[in-house]
Scaffold this active site. Structure first.
Site, PDB file in Angstrom:
ATOM      1  N   GLU A 208      29.322  14.793 -26.876  1.00 55.28           N
ATOM      2  CA  GLU A 208      28.792  15.421 -28.100  1.00 55.28           C
ATOM      3  C   GLU A 208      28.239  16.827 -27.907  1.00 55.28           C
ATOM      4  O   GLU A 208      27.024  17.026 -27.794  1.00 55.28           O
ATOM      5  CB  GLU A 208      27.714  14.538 -28.731  1.00 55.28           C
ATOM      6  CG  GLU A 208      28.246  13.225 -29.228  1.00 55.28           C
ATOM      7  CD  GLU A 208      27.277  12.512 -30.178  1.00 55.28           C
ATOM      8  OE1 GLU A 208      26.192  13.052 -30.454  1.00 55.28           O
ATOM      9  OE2 GLU A 208      27.637  11.430 -30.670  1.00 55.28           O
ATOM     10  N   GLU A 408      32.054   5.980 -29.551  1.00 52.40           N
ATOM     11  CA  GLU A 408      30.798   5.456 -30.104  1.00 52.40           C
ATOM     12  C   GLU A 408      30.964   5.210 -31.596  1.00 52.40           C
ATOM     13  O   GLU A 408      31.643   5.982 -32.286  1.00 52.40           O
ATOM     14  CB  GLU A 408      29.632   6.454 -29.936  1.00 52.40           C
ATOM     15  CG  GLU A 408      29.101   6.570 -28.536  1.00 52.40           C
ATOM     16  CD  GLU A 408      27.932   7.542 -28.425  1.00 52.40           C
ATOM     17  OE1 GLU A 408      27.205   7.729 -29.433  1.00 52.40           O
ATOM     18  OE2 GLU A 408      27.757   8.115 -27.339  1.00 52.40           O
TER      19      GLU A 408
HETATM   20  C1  FCB Z   1      24.911   9.625 -30.473  1.00 54.13           C
HETATM   21  C2  FCB Z   1      24.550   9.699 -29.005  1.00 54.13           C
HETATM   22  C3  FCB Z   1      24.056   8.401 -28.435  1.00 54.13           C
HETATM   23  C4  FCB Z   1      23.176   7.627 -29.417  1.00 54.13           C
HETATM   24  C5  FCB Z   1      23.814   7.551 -30.773  1.00 54.13           C
HETATM   25  C6  FCB Z   1      23.021   6.787 -31.787  1.00 54.13           C
HETATM   26  O1  FCB Z   1      24.818  10.888 -31.028  1.00 54.13           O
HETATM   27  O2  FCB Z   1      25.658  10.114 -28.250  1.00 54.13           O
HETATM   28  O3  FCB Z   1      23.413   8.661 -27.230  1.00 54.13           O
HETATM   29  O4  FCB Z   1      21.922   8.142 -29.453  1.00 54.13           O
HETATM   30  O5  FCB Z   1      24.079   8.838 -31.258  1.00 54.13           O
END
Ligand code: FCB
Length: 502
Positions: A208, A408
């Protein structure tokens, strides 16, 4: 409610009970929509492709604890978390989930859920306590032991090399504002891949870009329920535009340099790519014009990150908007930044924006989220499960990406342990089911998504939100470290077992 609406409501409820839709679309519409979708076998509608990779994700700083053990150096998140007023509730991650000592139990937890793949991150300051120099054997040994435990448990490791815990020593020398940090990252990435690629074949480079660069070096403001909320991450700076743009550039340079270093040091065949939170525009109404508008918007919103990585140039609009504050770079930088990757990881939580087409440049009109637009527990988390279809689809149409992992996806919820010792997280199951359904649509249309990692295996230190926002499939009592799988863990296990939306 008037009599009329009450009656209508009753009619609709009765129809729903019988499984009848109140207003069926016209036969013509139904036919066109069906024709434009690929044919799949009857009954297979909710299935994912064979071999689909199902996993869970975590990151080092959020779960490991043991911050002063076995020679680990300090990271910018240690310093930030110990700065008064930065973390909700005054929390810090000195102990967190104590995963450093409990990793074997956590591997067992994954096995019990039925998880076959695990995305975790490696703490740079465990390997190089001050960022560069001599590697710390004990730090590396922890990840060797973790990976061995995973493999023994039949779980495939997917390490991430940078999940925001920059060694503090490097921050003191300028951090991401310095090009040297990009080089130091590549050295660290090459070293770790060289050491671990005998047992791990997929590495995520950087997690990210926007989060650690923009939120760490500028912060962002958003309005929630009429109130201004500031979101900020370590190191908590507020840079000028020119400096911020240069930090962004150094971060994508780190991406390219690390790919080259991994290729030079890892076992042949090792695959790598970034895990980015693509800012995704979703067409408010699905028409060819609006889809195109969403693609244009997505390409521009990511100009400083995935777009330059995949195209090897900054867009004209990005450079024009930056004007005199544009980053300084060479052609050679652009070649490095766009070093070919094997896959793209996407962290998908929410749409960035809904759009419709516009005749005016740049070709799209952003539709603001309505005040009543639903959201999940985190203040930033507007709900829009369609993003799970559009994000990978845009990757395919904009950049012909050949392999995509959802690295994610998940949500925080107000989880509480009941007197019977259960956590019934209905909202997380709703969230998961809807996101998986849209992802399944993508795979059914041959968008090349290879896998899905749920964020997160267990509740953990959610950055500036501390331990307040629980994202896990497993509930953690942070006083006793007791882990209790939530109902969503059973849901996820069932989806994995069926390789389908359940
Ligand atoms: C993302 C992050 C991860 C976590 C989620 C909820 O942005 O990569 O570490 O905090 O959000």
């Amino acid at each position: 409610m008037s009599d009329f609406t009450k009656r209508d409501f009753a009619k609709a409820a009765a129809a729903a009970a019988l499984g009848i839709t109140a207003a069926a679309p016209s036969a013509n519409f139904a036919q066109t929509a069906a024709e434009s979708r690929p044919k799949s076998a009857p009954g297979a509608a909710a299935g994912f492709p064979d071999g689909f990779v199902w996993g869970v994700a975590t990151s080092a700083f959020q779960i490991e604890g043991a911050v002063r053990e076995d020679g680990r150096g300090a990271s910018i998140w240690d310093s930030y978390a110990h700065t008064p007023g930065k973390i909700r509730g005054g929390d810090n991650a000195d102990v967190a989930n104590d995963h450093y000592h409990r990793y074997k139990d956590d591997v067992r937890l994954m096995r019990d859920i039925g998880v076959k793949n695990y995305r975790f991150s490696i703490a740079w300051p465990r390997i190089f306590p001050s960022g560069t120099g001599q590697p710390n054997a004990k730090g590396l040994d922890f990840y060797r032991r973790l990976v061995d435990a995973l493999l023994e448990g039949g779980i495939e490791p997917f390490p991430t090399l940078y999940h925001w815990d920059l060694p503090q020593t490097l921050q003191d020398k300028g951090g991401w504002q310095s090009r040297d940090t990009a080089k130091a990252f590549a050295d660290y990435a090459g070293y770790v891949a060289g050491q671990l690629s005998d047992r791990a074949s997929h590495f995520f480079t950087v997690n990210e870009f926007y989060s650690f660069v923009d939120l760490g070096h500028r912060g962002a403001e958003m309005t929630v329920d009429g109130k201004k909320v500031r979101i900020e991450f370590a190191p908590g700076l507020k840079l000028s535009n020119a400096k911020l743009n240069q930090a962004r550039h150094n971060a994508v340079l780190a991406q390219g340099l690390s790919v080259q270093a991994i290729r030079a040091n890892a076992k042949p065949g090792t695959k790598c790519g970034p895990a980015d939170n693509l800012s995704t525009a979703v067409p408010a109404i699905e028409t060819p014009e609006n889809i195109r508008a969403a693609e244009i918007a997505t390409r521009e919103m990511n100009a400083g990150y995935l777009t330059v990585i995949l195209e090897g140039k900054y867009t004209d609009a990005y450079l024009a908007a930056a004007g005199k504050d544009a980053p300084k770079f060479t052609d050679d930088d652009l070649k490095i930044i766009s070093s070919p990757v094997d896959f793209i990881g996407l962290n998908i939580y929410r749409p960035a924006v809904y759009v419709v087409a516009s005749e005016r440049a740049p070709g799209f009109r952003p539709i603001p989220f309505n005040k009543s637009h639903p959201r999940m527990r985190s203040l930033w988390h507007v709900l829009g499960p369609e993003v799970m279809y559009w994000a990978p689809r845009h990757m395919q149409s904009l950049w012909k990406t050949k392999e995509i992992y959802i690295t994610e996806n998940g949500c925080a919820a107000s989880d509480e342990l009941s007197a019977e010792g259960k956590v019934d997280d209905s909202d997380r199951i709703m969230f998961l089911r809807n996101h998986l359904a849209h992802l399944q649509r993508a795979t059914a249309e041959r968008v090349p998504v290879t896998g899905y990692f749920h964020w997160s295996l267990m509740d953990n230190f959610e950055w500036s939100d501390g331990f307040a926002n629980r994202f896990g499939l497993v509930y953690v009592d942070f006083k006793t470290q007791k882990r209790t799988p939530k109902l969503s863990a059973a849901y996820f296990g069932e989806a994995i077992a069926k390789n389908a939306v359940v």
